[in-house]
Design a protein around this motif. Sequence first.
Motif, PDB file in Angstrom:
ATOM      1  N   LEU B 102     -12.760  -8.608  -2.183  1.00 14.37           N
ATOM      2  CA  LEU B 102     -13.428  -7.372  -2.604  1.00 14.37           C
ATOM      3  C   LEU B 102     -14.824  -7.633  -3.157  1.00 14.37           C
ATOM      4  O   LEU B 102     -15.631  -6.719  -3.270  1.00 14.37           O
ATOM      5  N   HIS B 103     -15.100  -8.899  -3.463  1.00 15.15           N
ATOM      6  CA  HIS B 103     -16.459  -9.230  -3.897  1.00 15.15           C
ATOM      7  C   HIS B 103     -17.468  -8.913  -2.782  1.00 15.15           C
ATOM      8  O   HIS B 103     -18.627  -8.598  -3.053  1.00 15.15           O
ATOM      9  N   LYS B 104     -17.002  -9.001  -1.531  1.00 12.06           N
ATOM     10  CA  LYS B 104     -17.860  -8.617  -0.391  1.00 12.06           C
ATOM     11  C   LYS B 104     -18.316  -7.167  -0.519  1.00 12.06           C
ATOM     12  O   LYS B 104     -19.463  -6.829  -0.227  1.00 12.06           O
ATOM     13  N   ILE B 105     -17.364  -6.320  -0.910  1.00  8.51           N
ATOM     14  CA  ILE B 105     -17.674  -4.892  -1.034  1.00  8.51           C
ATOM     15  C   ILE B 105     -18.695  -4.691  -2.153  1.00  8.51           C
ATOM     16  O   ILE B 105     -19.589  -3.860  -2.064  1.00  8.51           O
ATOM     17  N   VAL B 106     -18.532  -5.487  -3.207  1.00  3.58           N
ATOM     18  CA  VAL B 106     -19.464  -5.390  -4.326  1.00  3.58           C
ATOM     19  C   VAL B 106     -20.868  -5.778  -3.859  1.00  3.58           C
ATOM     20  O   VAL B 106     -21.854  -5.084  -4.155  1.00  3.58           O
ATOM     21  N   GLU B 107     -20.962  -6.874  -3.108  1.00  2.00           N
ATOM     22  CA  GLU B 107     -22.274  -7.297  -2.590  1.00  2.00           C
ATOM     23  C   GLU B 107     -22.852  -6.209  -1.683  1.00  2.00           C
ATOM     24  O   GLU B 107     -24.046  -5.913  -1.731  1.00  2.00           O
ATOM     25  N   HIS B 108     -21.990  -5.630  -0.857  1.00  3.87           N
ATOM     26  CA  HIS B 108     -22.410  -4.544   0.029  1.00  3.87           C
ATOM     27  C   HIS B 108     -22.931  -3.368  -0.801  1.00  3.87           C
ATOM     28  O   HIS B 108     -23.978  -2.780  -0.494  1.00  3.87           O
ATOM     29  N   GLY B 109     -22.213  -3.060  -1.890  1.00  3.86           N
ATOM     30  CA  GLY B 109     -22.608  -1.964  -2.768  1.00  3.86           C
ATOM     31  C   GLY B 109     -23.932  -2.244  -3.462  1.00  3.86           C
ATOM     32  O   GLY B 109     -24.799  -1.368  -3.553  1.00  3.86           O
ATOM     33  N   PHE B 110     -24.102  -3.491  -3.928  1.00  7.96           N
ATOM     34  CA  PHE B 110     -25.372  -3.890  -4.549  1.00  7.96           C
ATOM     35  C   PHE B 110     -26.522  -3.630  -3.574  1.00  7.96           C
ATOM     36  O   PHE B 110     -27.540  -3.054  -3.924  1.00  7.96           O
ATOM     37  N   GLY B 111     -26.317  -4.093  -2.343  1.00  5.52           N
ATOM     38  CA  GLY B 111     -27.396  -4.031  -1.347  1.00  5.52           C
ATOM     39  C   GLY B 111     -27.735  -2.623  -0.936  1.00  5.52           C
ATOM     40  O   GLY B 111     -28.905  -2.226  -0.919  1.00  5.52           O
ATOM     41  N   LEU B 112     -26.710  -1.820  -0.630  1.00  6.61           N
ATOM     42  CA  LEU B 112     -26.977  -0.483  -0.077  1.00  6.61           C
ATOM     43  C   LEU B 112     -27.423   0.514  -1.140  1.00  6.61           C
ATOM     44  O   LEU B 112     -28.195   1.427  -0.836  1.00  6.61           O
ATOM     45  N   SER B 113     -26.934   0.345  -2.381  1.00  8.43           N
ATOM     46  CA  SER B 113     -27.151   1.395  -3.384  1.00  8.43           C
ATOM     47  C   SER B 113     -28.617   1.591  -3.755  1.00  8.43           C
ATOM     48  O   SER B 113     -29.003   2.662  -4.193  1.00  8.43           O
ATOM     49  N   SER B 114     -29.450   0.552  -3.570  1.00  5.31           N
ATOM     50  CA  SER B 114     -30.840   0.672  -4.021  1.00  5.31           C
ATOM     51  C   SER B 114     -31.722   1.433  -3.033  1.00  5.31           C
ATOM     52  O   SER B 114     -32.732   2.004  -3.425  1.00  5.31           O
TER      53      SER B 114
END
Lengths: 218, 291
Positions: B102-114
Amino acid sequence: MASIGGIPSYILEFGDELVYFTPYTITLFLLALTFTVLVIISRPERQVDIAFGGDAYRAKEISLSEMRFRRFMAIACGLASMGAMVTGDIFNFTLFTAMVGITNVGIVAAVKSPHVQDAAYQYGLVALSATVPLFAGAAVYAAATGSLSMIELMKGTLPAVPLIAKAMLVIGVVGEGMAPFYAAKAEMFRAPGAPYVIMCSLSSLLIFLRVVEVVLLG
Amino acid sequence: MTSRLSGTDMIAELVLATIFGLLLLGIHRKLIARIQRRPGPPVWQEILHMLKFSFKTTWVPLTASRTLFVGVVLIAIGIWTAAFYVLVSGGSLLVILGIYMLHKIVEHGFGLSSGSPYGKYGGVRSVISAASEIPLFVSVAVIAVYTHSLDLSSIMQYQQVYGPLLFTAFPAACAMFLVILSKMPFGPFSIVEAKELVSGYKTEHFGIWRAGLEVCNGLKSFVLLAVFLTVFIGQLTLPWLLTGMIILVVLLAFSCAVTPMMSPFDSVTIQMVVTGLMLVYAMAVLVVMHP
């Protein structure tokens, strides 16, 4: 009675249907719940695109109607993921998994970009094909053991589940979004609307993590 | 590692684990620099980074999805805190595996959210490199075949009787080492933080948000290395556990220092090849253990 995900701490029965929580499934359920709440309360970002060969850039806008539809699909996806995490019935698990596939297509198909729509179409075909082994796997589970209850499988009193049933279940789940089909989903992942797009990758990962527990049961 | 602790002890352990994890990342960075004949930063540089970012000006970009931008930092710290307590309580390896993925999803969230294109491509690379997780699944399956359990406490008991799994399941240990390598900075598989993407998925997270990300990275490093030692060596006293983690970091630093960063295509291809080899190995173990 213990599954590979730990001892069930709570079992809720509705006749044949049941829901149970182990330390593993409760962790996955809470994550699905957290991200679904994020989908409900977040507004989408405005993606910035840089023009090739120059200093120009522009921020993409998402129309309200598009945002509403995608948010609805993302919430449906979150609910399906939560269901798949806690269900104690193999058939219900496959139903929730299929619903995750459909909602994933819905989340990105509303994006007004031909590249993203192409990816959504290709992914839709893969997900559609994957439902065949997915439901066939559940059917073989029922035929071989006479039950679709995960709690019964956990007890170890039923006949052994054939390897082919487990393989079909895994292939079905993989087709609903896991590697190597990420190639088709890459376009989907860079679509605007971060809270909704994240739900695609989250739901795919969650159902894959759950199927690991399911196939290790019987 | 399975004793019951009071709330204060648990928080103290969490803070110490985070600081030691950051120190390990500093040692990793220093070693890479020395191998490459550069002076490199001091070993406590990552701790200083975390403190520095804690007091920097903080903002949320205008284009960002504000709730997600902030929420994903809290989720990142939350999931690795949960993983740490699962480790400390000798809980299920499957839960830690789930959190790792699920850390992948977190990285994905970090990247897309900005909304930033650099963050976006860092996040997309993170998701498409999910192939690196499959060897971890195979490692876990092999461990389950040997120990008939995925509880860390049971795995440690098994090793007290039959010896370390490092020797009996060496390919599984190699696969897990590769998985940890894929999460280390400046490594051959660090495509999510490649320089052509500025800082990849974390490009736009400044100030307190970056400090939170540093905390997450420290805790993640500690948990992953401790899980490796627990699963493949067995129960260790604290001094031996910390020594083992430093030895692992030295090995990882050598691997990172002498290997160039791969292209995203090559990175995923190599991970898929390793996955294929591990599947063959797992089938062989299954046939031998349960003919």
